[in-house]
Design an enzyme around this catalytic site. Structure first.
Site, PDB file in Angstrom:
ATOM      1  N   CYS A  86      -3.674  10.844   0.108  1.00  9.27           N
ATOM      2  CA  CYS A  86      -2.830   9.630   0.065  1.00  9.27           C
ATOM      3  C   CYS A  86      -1.395   9.921  -0.334  1.00  9.27           C
ATOM      4  O   CYS A  86      -0.457   9.619   0.381  1.00  9.27           O
ATOM      5  CB  CYS A  86      -3.352   8.648  -0.974  1.00  9.27           C
ATOM      6  N   LYS A 111       0.835  -1.205   0.000  1.00  6.14           N
ATOM      7  CA  LYS A 111       0.000   0.000   0.000  1.00  6.14           C
ATOM      8  C   LYS A 111       0.871   1.257   0.000  1.00  6.14           C
ATOM      9  O   LYS A 111       0.693   2.174  -0.803  1.00  6.14           O
ATOM     10  CB  LYS A 111      -0.911   0.013   1.223  1.00  6.14           C
TER      11      LYS A 111
HETATM   12  N1  SAJ Z   1      -0.802  14.252 -10.001  1.00  6.24           N
HETATM   13  C1  SAJ Z   1       0.226  14.769 -10.779  1.00  6.24           C
HETATM   14  N2  SAJ Z   1       0.741  14.004 -11.789  1.00  6.24           N
HETATM   15  C2  SAJ Z   1       0.262  12.756 -12.059  1.00  6.24           C
HETATM   16  C3  SAJ Z   1      -0.792  12.245 -11.252  1.00  6.24           C
HETATM   17  C4  SAJ Z   1      -1.307  13.012 -10.231  1.00  6.24           C
HETATM   18  O1  SAJ Z   1       0.682  15.895 -10.568  1.00  6.24           O
HETATM   19  O2  SAJ Z   1       0.745  12.112 -12.995  1.00  6.24           O
HETATM   20  C5  SAJ Z   1      -1.306  15.038  -8.874  1.00  6.24           C
HETATM   21  C6  SAJ Z   1      -2.797  15.315  -8.929  1.00  6.24           C
HETATM   22  O3  SAJ Z   1      -3.047  16.547  -9.561  1.00  6.24           O
HETATM   23  C7  SAJ Z   1      -3.157  15.379  -7.443  1.00  6.24           C
HETATM   24  C8  SAJ Z   1      -2.206  14.392  -6.794  1.00  6.24           C
HETATM   25  O4  SAJ Z   1      -1.123  14.241  -7.705  1.00  6.24           O
HETATM   26  O5  SAJ Z   1      -2.929  16.656  -6.911  1.00  6.24           O
HETATM   27  C9  SAJ Z   1      -2.814  13.035  -6.493  1.00  6.24           C
HETATM   28  O6  SAJ Z   1      -3.474  12.607  -7.648  1.00  6.24           O
HETATM   29  P1  SAJ Z   1      -3.938  11.064  -7.807  1.00  6.24           P
HETATM   30  O7  SAJ Z   1      -4.409  10.893  -9.206  1.00  6.24           O
HETATM   31  O8  SAJ Z   1      -2.880  10.171  -7.315  1.00  6.24           O
HETATM   32  O9  SAJ Z   1      -5.248  10.962  -6.901  1.00  6.24           O
HETATM   33  P2  SAJ Z   1      -5.357  10.460  -5.399  1.00  6.24           P
HETATM   34  O10 SAJ Z   1      -4.525  11.269  -4.498  1.00  6.24           O
HETATM   35  O11 SAJ Z   1      -6.820  10.395  -5.105  1.00  6.24           O
HETATM   36  O12 SAJ Z   1      -4.742   8.996  -5.444  1.00  6.24           O
HETATM   37  C10 SAJ Z   1      -5.568   7.876  -5.388  1.00  6.24           C
HETATM   38  C11 SAJ Z   1      -4.716   6.800  -4.805  1.00  6.24           C
HETATM   39  N3  SAJ Z   1      -5.607   5.733  -4.494  1.00  6.24           N
HETATM   40  C12 SAJ Z   1      -5.543   5.204  -3.245  1.00  6.24           C
HETATM   41  O13 SAJ Z   1      -4.720   5.528  -2.422  1.00  6.24           O
HETATM   42  C13 SAJ Z   1      -6.560   4.190  -2.954  1.00  6.24           C
HETATM   43  C14 SAJ Z   1      -3.659   6.350  -5.780  1.00  6.24           C
HETATM   44  O14 SAJ Z   1      -3.055   5.156  -5.285  1.00  6.24           O
HETATM   45  C15 SAJ Z   1      -4.236   6.069  -7.138  1.00  6.24           C
HETATM   46  O15 SAJ Z   1      -3.175   5.774  -8.021  1.00  6.24           O
HETATM   47  C16 SAJ Z   1      -4.967   7.306  -7.631  1.00  6.24           C
HETATM   48  O16 SAJ Z   1      -6.024   7.570  -6.690  1.00  6.24           O
HETATM   49  C17 SAJ Z   1      -5.578   7.021  -9.005  1.00  6.24           C
HETATM   50  O17 SAJ Z   1      -4.854   6.408  -9.820  1.00  6.24           O
HETATM   51  O18 SAJ Z   1      -6.715   7.385  -9.231  1.00  6.24           O
END
Ligand code: SAJ
Length: 442
Positions: A277, A223
């Protein structure tokens, strides 16, 4: 009762379930197990939340498809009830611990206050041969190093003799809690192989995706590693973006071509990394490093990502300079305040970091975000008179906005794109200057 007997009760759905922590992870899990036929007792320390739930009303904010209906159904059917009294868990054969596990802002160390309290209270009422499963995201080693001793001390029982332990980290995302619970694979880490198998049977009642049996430490590591991996990848993409800016290149084209190379997956550079997260889990993983190993990659990626809002500000300063303005003379418009597009969640928002810096430097700004009550309203009215519009979040509204109207609303026609959201040529055709992260070619 042996783990085999418990396993049988799981298979025939007669095991009594307890869920400690009825937040956006615990409540959907409780409802889904109740919906699968288990009798579920939910435990939360907030009486108002317990009352709402027992009236069949969901306390979860935001749009969660299916949750409110499922909650009403299982409460009405008498399959799920909530309480603030741990004594109600005396009969629970299985107890899920799903409490918050924040990381301290300053020293990045895990804060287990809620977890400790839950373990002590549960231990005092722990049923013989019960299976306790930690769904909260914890630093690797926490289940065996903290949860086990607290439960043993408070119950006088011994793990793998009088009770069993497991870790099954949640993988849900706000906005699609039930869909994630049903459709995303889970790791079932058990304190014994038989325990892991019993967990696979348990989650098989609600999860349609892969369920992988493992030991506890593996589940904890998976995780925190999956999210640290994402953070490091984003940090890498952000550094490449800054290199592209300095070398007249377009990071989005570079990324597209890099990812054509087999087994490459360069992530998206951006204005920062927010949410509940990704900014937290790398620190949980890092806290499990041996004392004589100084981690560099994981902390450095965190530092790069935390600084990205300030990098966007530097881009804005450069853009203003090309129009003969300084930051102190300007009024900026931040477009987007949530941590993620099409979400109302503002936790660890990069825009908040930027706003804090602007406050510190006495720079004038406004914020717009259709998903945040405080910042919603007509976009062009909100940005009227500003000297730069800065895209901080990829909300659809900003992708679809009429650029000519934006240009007319602004005092100085500048758009700074922190997320690679808009096509520069469209922006320029509307009479706006375009500056974007990783766009050294413009
Ligand atoms: N972000 C970037 N670049 C990327 C991806 C995300 O700058 O390539 C930024 C987003 O704008 C945001 C942050 O990172 O501010 C997090 O984005 P995220 O897509 O990771 O969304 P989260 O935080 O909701 O992450 C969740 C996580 N899921 C769980 O913990 C159960 C993560 O493990 C998943 O990979 C992600 O969702 C997902 O893929 O949707």
């Amino acid at each position: 009762m042996t783990i085999q007997t418990l396993h049988q009760k799981i298979k025939d759905g007669t095991a009594a379930l307890g869920v400690i922590g009825l937040g956006y992870v615990g409540l959907p899990a409780a409802c889904m197990f109740a919906g699968a036929g288990f009798g579920v007792t939910g435990l939360d320390i907030k009486p108002e939340r317990v009352d709402l739930i027992n009236r069949g009303q969901s306390p979860i904010e935001g749009d969660e498809p299916g949750l409110a209906e499922l909650l009403t159904k299982v409460v009405t059917a008498g399959k799920f009830r909530a309480t603030t009294d741990y004594a109600a868990l005396r009969e629970a054969d299985i107890v899920l611990i799903v409490v918050e596990t924040p990381v301290d802002e300053a020293d990045h160390k895990p804060r287990y206050t809620a977890l400790r309290s839950a373990c002590r209270s549960l231990g005092a009422v722990l049923k013989d041969s019960a299976l306790v499963i930690c769904e909260s995201t914890v630093a690797p080693g926490t289940v065996d190093g903290l949860i086990r001793p607290l439960l043993e001390e408070a119950s006088g029982k011994q793990v793998n003799v009088d009770f069993y332990l497991g870790a099954c980290p949640e993988r849900v995302m706000p906005g699609k809690l039930l869909a994630n619970l049903r459709g995303v694979s889970r790791v079932c880490g058990g304190s014994t192989p038989e325990t892991a198998q019993a967990m696979v049977s348990l989650y098989g009642h609600i999860v349609e995706a892969d369920l992988d049996a493992a030991d506890v430490i593996t589940a904890e590591l998976v995780k925190t590693t999956e999210n640290a991996y994402r953070d490091v990848q984003i940090g890498f993409a952000n550094e490449v973006a800054m290199i592209c800016e300095a070398n007249g290149a377009n990071v989005w084209r570079v990324r597209e071509l890099v990812n054509k190379s087999p087994s490459r997956n360069m992530h998206l550079p951006g204005a920062g990394v927010g949410g509940h997260c990704i900014p937290k889990d790398p620190w949980l993983l890092a806290s499990a490093a041996p004392g004589d190993v100084e981690l560099r990659v994981i902390p450095s990626a965190r530092a790069v990502n935390d600084r990205m809002p300030l990098h966007i500000l530097k881009l804005a300063e450069k853009a203003l300079g090309s129009h003969g303005l300084t930051l102190s003379e300007a009024r900026l418009a931040l477009l987007g305040y949530t941590y993620l597009e099409e979400s109302d969640d503002t936790r660890n928002s990069p825009s908040a970091v930027l706003a804090e810096e602007l406050d510190r430097r006495g720079i004038d700004y406004v914020i717009h975000d259709p998903w945040v009550d405080e910042y919603k309203g007509d976009l062009f009215e909100r940005v009227s008179g500003c000297d730069a519009a800065i895209v901080m979040v990829k909300h659809a509204i900003y992708h679809e906005m009429k650029l000519e109207s934006l240009k007319d609303a602004l005092r100085t026609p500048i758009l700074v794109d922190g997320r690679g959201l808009l096509a520069p040529e469209r922006v320029q055709a509307a009479g706006l200057s375009y500056y974007g992260i990783g766009r050294g070619d413009i």
